[in-house]
Write a protein that holds these residues in place. Structure first.
Motif, mmCIF file in Angstrom:
data_model
loop_
_atom_site.group_PDB
_atom_site.id
_atom_site.type_symbol
_atom_site.label_atom_id
_atom_site.label_comp_id
_atom_site.label_asym_id
_atom_site.label_seq_id
_atom_site.Cartn_x
_atom_site.Cartn_y
_atom_site.Cartn_z
ATOM 1 N N LEU A 160 0.833 -1.212 0.000
ATOM 2 C CA LEU A 160 0.000 0.000 0.000
ATOM 3 C C LEU A 160 0.862 1.255 0.000
ATOM 4 N N ALA A 161 1.894 1.257 0.846
ATOM 5 C CA ALA A 161 2.757 2.430 0.966
ATOM 6 C C ALA A 161 3.527 2.707 -0.321
ATOM 7 N N ALA A 162 3.722 1.663 -1.146
ATOM 8 C CA ALA A 162 4.484 1.820 -2.385
ATOM 9 C C ALA A 162 3.631 2.287 -3.558
ATOM 10 N N LEU A 163 2.319 2.340 -3.382
ATOM 11 C CA LEU A 163 1.454 2.752 -4.486
ATOM 12 C C LEU A 163 1.776 4.181 -4.912
ATOM 13 N N PRO A 164 1.825 4.431 -6.208
ATOM 14 C CA PRO A 164 2.137 5.793 -6.678
ATOM 15 C C PRO A 164 1.026 6.766 -6.321
ATOM 16 N N LYS A 165 1.422 8.011 -6.173
ATOM 17 C CA LYS A 165 0.453 9.059 -5.874
ATOM 18 C C LYS A 165 0.182 9.853 -7.138
ATOM 19 N N ALA A 166 -1.073 10.249 -7.290
ATOM 20 C CA ALA A 166 -1.458 11.051 -8.451
ATOM 21 C C ALA A 166 -2.718 11.822 -8.127
ATOM 22 N N GLN A 167 -2.800 13.014 -8.638
ATOM 23 C CA GLN A 167 -4.028 13.785 -8.528
ATOM 24 C C GLN A 167 -4.959 13.315 -9.634
ATOM 25 N N PRO A 168 -6.077 12.685 -9.294
ATOM 26 C CA PRO A 168 -6.926 12.120 -10.352
ATOM 27 C C PRO A 168 -7.507 13.191 -11.251
ATOM 28 N N ASN A 171 -10.120 12.685 -12.947
ATOM 29 C CA ASN A 171 -11.571 12.551 -12.798
ATOM 30 C C ASN A 171 -11.875 11.396 -11.845
ATOM 31 N N VAL A 172 -13.044 11.438 -11.223
ATOM 32 C CA VAL A 172 -13.556 10.337 -10.414
ATOM 33 C C VAL A 172 -15.013 10.141 -10.795
ATOM 34 N N ASP A 173 -15.352 8.925 -11.231
ATOM 35 C CA ASP A 173 -16.735 8.593 -11.598
ATOM 36 C C ASP A 173 -17.192 7.426 -10.741
ATOM 37 N N LEU A 174 -18.124 7.692 -9.839
ATOM 38 C CA LEU A 174 -18.716 6.645 -9.012
ATOM 39 C C LEU A 174 -20.180 6.422 -9.356
ATOM 40 N N SER A 175 -20.704 7.189 -10.269
ATOM 41 C CA SER A 175 -22.114 7.078 -10.639
ATOM 42 C C SER A 175 -22.362 5.970 -11.652
ATOM 43 N N HIS A 176 -21.426 5.781 -12.566
ATOM 44 C CA HIS A 176 -21.615 4.796 -13.627
ATOM 45 C C HIS A 176 -20.661 3.616 -13.504
ATOM 46 N N SER A 177 -19.653 3.749 -12.660
ATOM 47 C CA SER A 177 -18.612 2.734 -12.500
ATOM 48 C C SER A 177 -17.807 3.138 -11.267
ATOM 49 N N VAL A 178 -16.702 2.461 -11.028
ATOM 50 C CA VAL A 178 -15.727 2.948 -10.052
ATOM 51 C C VAL A 178 -14.455 3.231 -10.847
ATOM 52 N N THR A 179 -14.361 4.472 -11.278
ATOM 53 C CA THR A 179 -13.278 4.910 -12.151
ATOM 54 C C THR A 179 -12.606 6.118 -11.546
ATOM 55 N N VAL A 180 -11.285 6.068 -11.456
ATOM 56 C CA VAL A 180 -10.523 7.205 -10.956
ATOM 57 C C VAL A 180 -9.354 7.455 -11.895
ATOM 58 N N GLY A 181 -9.225 8.701 -12.372
ATOM 59 C CA GLY A 181 -8.115 9.073 -13.222
ATOM 60 C C GLY A 181 -8.181 8.457 -14.602
ATOM 61 N N SER A 182 -7.097 8.621 -15.345
ATOM 62 C CA SER A 182 -6.988 8.068 -16.689
ATOM 63 C C SER A 182 -5.573 7.557 -16.904
ATOM 64 N N LYS A 183 -5.390 6.822 -17.974
ATOM 65 C CA LYS A 183 -4.070 6.261 -18.271
ATOM 66 C C LYS A 183 -3.031 7.350 -18.469
ATOM 67 N N ALA A 184 -3.481 8.520 -18.916
ATOM 68 C CA ALA A 184 -2.559 9.633 -19.168
ATOM 69 C C ALA A 184 -1.942 10.188 -17.890
ATOM 70 N N ASP A 185 -2.496 9.836 -16.730
ATOM 71 C CA ASP A 185 -1.967 10.343 -15.468
ATOM 72 C C ASP A 185 -0.615 9.731 -15.116
ATOM 73 N N PHE A 186 -0.287 8.568 -15.713
ATOM 74 C CA PHE A 186 0.971 7.885 -15.436
ATOM 75 C C PHE A 186 1.715 7.619 -16.734
ATOM 76 N N ASN A 187 3.045 7.553 -16.637
ATOM 77 C CA ASN A 187 3.804 7.106 -17.796
ATOM 78 C C ASN A 187 3.779 5.583 -17.854
ATOM 79 N N GLU A 188 4.357 5.006 -18.899
ATOM 80 C CA GLU A 188 4.265 3.564 -19.103
ATOM 81 C C GLU A 188 4.884 2.774 -17.952
ATOM 82 N N GLY A 189 6.014 3.238 -17.447
ATOM 83 C CA GLY A 189 6.674 2.552 -16.341
ATOM 84 C C GLY A 189 5.855 2.599 -15.070
ATOM 85 N N GLN A 190 5.281 3.755 -14.783
ATOM 86 C CA GLN A 190 4.436 3.896 -13.588
ATOM 87 C C GLN A 190 3.195 3.024 -13.708
#
Length: 321
Positions: free
Chosen positions: A46-54, A56-75
């Protein structure tokens, strides 16, 4: 170590404040005496999980936070590797910064079946008993609930919830590592969900009274459970296993379930959905390392479990106090 101080602070100023009479001592005992052998390793993950400012957050239609663009390929690859350390992922799916956690259960199917039948959750205090990793907690929040609490004693589910919470960061949604037998009579929730739990309880009538004791007067219970066909006197009590599960005790007919609810003092009882569990709703994925529904059914006749009982059929009941 998991700390619950934020939760205590939150309920100290809301209608759950009387829970502070018992809850801190219970969770303190849990932290000192009942931690899983892998718990410290899970905490490090848990402590090793990367941090990111999402983005977007969608809880109305799914449980979706952020997008792939928030991280680079390695992250993104690191995120996948870390979250797979929490396998098996049973309930979902989750979409975390472009990563699709394809859980064993499509819990969104169940939500879609019940959401149109429940009362408006806007501004409500909601409890989900046996909530697993908390998928439906997020959907309840997305439906407008003011304060959401889930309880489930399985510590891996708590870790999975905390992993999702790491990215969403909404302290009105909480999961506590408790069983229903540890709940006092809170009489504080507008809505109580108990889905996929009743058949695991040795005393279903006691369980129904425990559910009722959590609700305010006029509150709403949403109960989903395995059922069998039959009249109000039909209840299947399986042998050692049902669909390879050891801890299955009572599978009532819909009529018998309604009679139990009435006997416990619930009113306005109705069956809003009956559904055979389908192979596209519970199945093997890359996010579990265990068997799933196809392994639990008779390979020659999918209408039966491997033990010869009727295949899993589920019904959703709604009732009021």
């Amino acid at each position: 170590m998991t700390h619950f101080n934020k939760f205590y602070q939150k309920i100290a100023s809301n209608r759950l404040s009387h829970w502070l009479n018992t809850l801190p001592a219970q969770l303190d005992h849990w932290q000192k005496n009942e931690l899983h052998g892998e718990y410290k390793h899970w905490q490090k993950t848990l402590a090793a999980l990367p941090k990111a400012q999402p983005s977007n957050v969608d809880l109305s239609h799914s449980v979706t936070v952020g997008s792939k663009a928030d991280f680079n390929e390695g992250q993104h690859k690191r995120l996948e590797n870390l979250l797979k350390k929490f396998k098996p992922w049973r309930k979902g799916p989750y979409h975390i910064h472009g990563l699709h956690i394809d859980t064993e259960w499509r819990s969104d199917f169940k939500w879609d079946r019940l959401a149109k039948h429940i009362s408006d959750l806007s501004g409500k205090y909601v409890l989900d008993i046996g909530c697993g990793s908390g998928y439906h907690l997020w959907r309840m929040r997305g439906a407008g609930a003011k304060f959401v609490v889930g309880i489930d004693p399985t510590q891996l589910f708590l870790m999975q919830f905390n992993a999702v919470q790491h990215f969403i960061q909404d302290d009105t949604v909480n999961l506590l590592p408790l069983g229903v037998e540890q709940l006092p009579a809170l009489n504080a929730f507008d809505t109580v969900f108990a889905m996929g739990v009743l058949y695991h309880r040795r005393s279903p009538i006691d369980f129904l009274y425990q559910l009722k004791a959590q609700l305010v007067k006029g509150g709403e219970l949403i109960l989903e459970t395995l059922i069998v066909d039959g009249d109000e006197n039909t209840v299947l009590v399986p042998g050692e296993r049902y669909a390879k599960m050891r801890n299955v005790w009572f599978l009532p007919s819909s009529q018998a379930m309604c009679a139990w609810l009435e006997r416990c003092g619930f009113t306005n009882i109705r069956v809003v959905n009956t559904d055979i569990t389908a192979l596209d709703e519970q199945r093997k994925t890359d996010w579990i390392d265990t068997e799933s529904l196809s392994d639990f059914l008779d390979p020659q006749d999918n209408s039966k479990t491997i033990e010869g009982y009727p295949a899993p059929q589920r019904a959703i009941f709604i009732a009021n106090t």
